[in-house]
Each structure stands twice: as structure tokens, then as C-alpha cells.
Design a protein around this motif. Structure first.
Motif, PDB file in Angstrom:
ATOM      1  N   ASN A  67       5.010  41.454 -57.757  1.00 27.00           N
ATOM      2  CA  ASN A  67       5.980  40.871 -58.693  1.00 27.00           C
ATOM      3  C   ASN A  67       6.828  39.790 -58.021  1.00 27.00           C
ATOM      4  OD1 ASN A  67       7.658  42.399 -57.071  1.00 27.00           O
ATOM      5  ND2 ASN A  67       8.161  43.907 -58.651  1.00 27.00           N
ATOM      6  N   GLY A  68       6.298  39.241 -56.940  1.00 26.49           N
ATOM      7  CA  GLY A  68       7.016  38.208 -56.210  1.00 26.49           C
ATOM      8  C   GLY A  68       7.904  38.754 -55.112  1.00 26.49           C
ATOM      9  N   GLN A  69       8.254  40.025 -55.231  1.00 25.20           N
ATOM     10  CA  GLN A  69       9.096  40.680 -54.225  1.00 25.20           C
ATOM     11  C   GLN A  69       8.331  41.772 -53.485  1.00 25.20           C
ATOM     12  OE1 GLN A  69      12.810  42.190 -55.739  1.00 25.20           O
ATOM     13  NE2 GLN A  69      13.334  43.244 -53.839  1.00 25.20           N
ATOM     14  N   ASP A  70       7.667  42.631 -54.249  1.00 25.45           N
ATOM     15  CA  ASP A  70       6.922  43.749 -53.671  1.00 25.45           C
ATOM     16  C   ASP A  70       5.439  43.612 -54.013  1.00 25.45           C
ATOM     17  OD1 ASP A  70       9.216  45.070 -52.659  1.00 25.45           O
ATOM     18  OD2 ASP A  70       9.618  45.910 -54.633  1.00 25.45           O
ATOM     19  N   ILE A  71       4.595  44.118 -53.111  1.00 25.65           N
ATOM     20  CA  ILE A  71       3.168  44.230 -53.393  1.00 25.65           C
ATOM     21  C   ILE A  71       2.853  45.700 -53.599  1.00 25.65           C
ATOM     22  CG2 ILE A  71       2.508  44.327 -50.920  1.00 25.65           C
ATOM     23  CD1 ILE A  71      -0.046  42.745 -51.777  1.00 25.65           C
ATOM     24  N   LEU A  72       1.979  45.967 -54.565  1.00 20.86           N
ATOM     25  CA  LEU A  72       1.644  47.343 -54.918  1.00 20.86           C
ATOM     26  C   LEU A  72       0.136  47.516 -54.982  1.00 20.86           C
ATOM     27  CD1 LEU A  72       4.134  46.319 -57.128  1.00 20.86           C
ATOM     28  CD2 LEU A  72       4.349  48.811 -57.130  1.00 20.86           C
ATOM     29  N   PHE A  73      -0.321  48.682 -54.542  1.00 26.06           N
ATOM     30  CA  PHE A  73      -1.720  49.065 -54.645  1.00 26.06           C
ATOM     31  C   PHE A  73      -1.785  50.410 -55.367  1.00 26.06           C
ATOM     32  CE2 PHE A  73      -1.505  46.384 -50.898  1.00 26.06           C
ATOM     33  CZ  PHE A  73      -2.644  45.602 -50.975  1.00 26.06           C
ATOM     34  N   ARG A  74      -2.660  50.502 -56.350  1.00 28.69           N
ATOM     35  CA  ARG A  74      -2.894  51.773 -57.050  1.00 28.69           C
ATOM     36  C   ARG A  74      -4.269  52.282 -56.662  1.00 28.69           C
ATOM     37  NH1 ARG A  74      -5.282  53.961 -61.610  1.00 28.69           N
ATOM     38  NH2 ARG A  74      -4.057  55.520 -62.767  1.00 28.69           N
ATOM     39  N   LEU A  75      -4.319  53.458 -56.062  1.00 27.75           N
ATOM     40  CA  LEU A  75      -5.568  54.081 -55.615  1.00 27.75           C
ATOM     41  C   LEU A  75      -5.873  55.277 -56.508  1.00 27.75           C
ATOM     42  CD1 LEU A  75      -4.801  52.306 -53.206  1.00 27.75           C
ATOM     43  CD2 LEU A  75      -5.293  54.225 -51.686  1.00 27.75           C
ATOM     44  N   GLU A  76      -7.132  55.449 -56.858  1.00 31.48           N
ATOM     45  CA  GLU A  76      -7.544  56.596 -57.666  1.00 31.48           C
ATOM     46  C   GLU A  76      -8.905  57.087 -57.180  1.00 31.48           C
ATOM     47  OE1 GLU A  76      -8.626  57.689 -62.327  1.00 31.48           O
ATOM     48  OE2 GLU A  76      -7.262  56.019 -61.897  1.00 31.48           O
ATOM     49  N   TRP A  77      -9.014  58.409 -57.029  1.00 28.78           N
ATOM     50  CA  TRP A  77     -10.283  58.968 -56.572  1.00 28.78           C
ATOM     51  C   TRP A  77     -10.440  60.402 -57.069  1.00 28.78           C
ATOM     52  CZ3 TRP A  77      -5.947  58.546 -53.537  1.00 28.78           C
ATOM     53  CH2 TRP A  77      -5.511  59.694 -52.853  1.00 28.78           C
TER      54      TRP A  77
END
Length: 216
Positions: A67-77
Motif C-alpha cells: 500500500n506504499g508503506q507496507d508490503i504484505l504476503f498472504r500464504l495458504e497451504w
């Protein structure tokens, strides 16, 4: 190339693994494999696991956004059992990690080297809600945890699947945090531990190659 798409959304919204907004983000399914037995740092593990199947999780779904400030990763398994604490040595907590070469490149299979370390964001199911560890690895069995972690994580297990979201400011302080920025080339990899299969430390599944990461 794995793309972290830009979303005009608050980090607290995207930290929810069940947030509907993640439905707008393209998911990539990565094939996972076990860390080879000969690279396990413990002689006990190399002996005890000889001939046994390793690397229980074979596929990992990954989404990336910022979002310009934070980077996010969503993991699913997929994981049929939710393991949130240590058993009597027969089970361990489930866990996941996101890996980056600290200085542009690093050997992934050995988790870095003296000259080319790996920075890992590490979540484990028995950590207090939201907490993670920021780790530097300079080769198999050489884990150094930094005093503070700027990484947050939120997780949920439902219907035989883990969903974990990691978030960290793009601009991170210190020499022991990977530098990330929009349009700057980066590399990323992922690791998962299935606690029901006694996986911990070097016993894990990981994506076998660095992926190019484009932060849009």
C-alpha cells in the motif's frame, strides 16, 4: 516474476487472512520440495530421517501486495492438522517463513553463506498473536534472531488449510533487514514446516528457487 500489486487499503485490513480484498490479488501456486538430507546440520537428523519422506507440504499459494508503506504476503497451504504447540517430541508447531537474499544474491538451498546471508521472516503457530521473528541465516544451522522484528503476522487455520499474512514496512532500519522498494528488483522464496510430521529447523519444505519480486 511475482508481482506485489499496489492496493489503496490499510495494512490492518490486509493483515486479515480472510479479508475479501485478497480476492482481487492474483495468486501464484509454488511447487515446494524438501531441504536435502545431506544439508541437514544435525547428524541425528541425517541418521534418523534417512529413507523417510521429507517436506510434507508440496504446494503453496502466495499472493503479494503493498500500500506504499507496507508490503504484505498472504500464504495458504493444506494441512489436515492444526499444530500450535510442542508435543512430547512427536509433534511441533506448524510454521512458515519468507526468505530474501540480504545483499542481492545468496545460495537458497543452504540458507545463505558467510558472505551472502539470507533474511527470513518467521512465523510459528505458538507465537503470541501477531508476533514474528526476523532472522539472519549464514548457512544451514546458523540462525541469528535480531532483537526486534518489524514484521507482523496474522494466521488462521480452517477446513484443513493454513492462511497466514505477513506484513513489514518497505523501508526497514538496520543492516539485518532486507531493503525493499517499489520498482527496485528483489528476490523472494518461501518455506513451510508441518509440525505433525515433526518438521522443525532444517526439516521443511521450501520453494526451490529464488523468484523475482516486482513491487509495482
Amino acid at each position: 516474476v511475482m508481482k506485489a500489486v499496489k492496493l489503496q487499503l490499510a495494512t490492518r485490513t490486509l493483515l486479515n487472512p480472510a479479508a475479501a480484498q485478497w480476492g482481487k490479488v492474483l495468486a501464484e501456486e509454488l511447487r515446494m520440495g524438501a531441504t536435502p538430507l545431506h544439508l541437514q546440520p544435525s547428524r541425528y537428523v541425517r541418521t534418523a530421517w534417512a529413507g523417510k519422506p521429507m517436506g510434507a507440504v508440496r504446494f503453496l499459494k502466495v499472493q503479494a501486495a503493498h500500500n506504499g508503506q507496507d508490503i504484505l504476503f498472504r500464504l495458504e497451504w493444506p494441512d489436515p492438522t492444526q499444530n500450535v504447540d510442542h508435543g512430547d517430541g512427536s509433534i511441533f508447531p506448524d510454521a512458515a517463513g519468507i526468505l530474501f537474499p540480504l545483499n542481492g544474491d545468496a545460495p537458497l538451498q543452504s540458507m545463505g553463506s558467510d558472505q551472502a546471508p539470507v533474511n527470513a521472516w518467521f512465523w510459528r503457530a505458538n507465537f503470541p498473536e501477531g508476533e514474528t521473528q526476523n532472522i539472519i541465516s549464514r548457512g544451514a544451522g546458523t540462525v541469528e534472531q535480531t532483537e526486534k522484528s518489524a514484521v507482523q503476522a496474522r494466521a488462521r487455520w480452517q477446513d484443513g488449510r493454513w492462511q497466514v499474512v505477513f506484513a513489514r514496512p518497505l523501508a526497514a532500519d538496520g543492516a539485518k533487514a532486507v531493503k525493499l522498494a517499489a520498482t527496485k528488483p528483489a528476490k523472494v522464496a518461501f518455506a513451510v514446516w508441518d509440525g505433525a510430521r515433526q518438521e522443525r529447523a532444517g526439516l521443511k519444505s521450501f520453494s526451490k528457487e529464488w523468484r523475482e519480486l516486482l513491487i509495482q
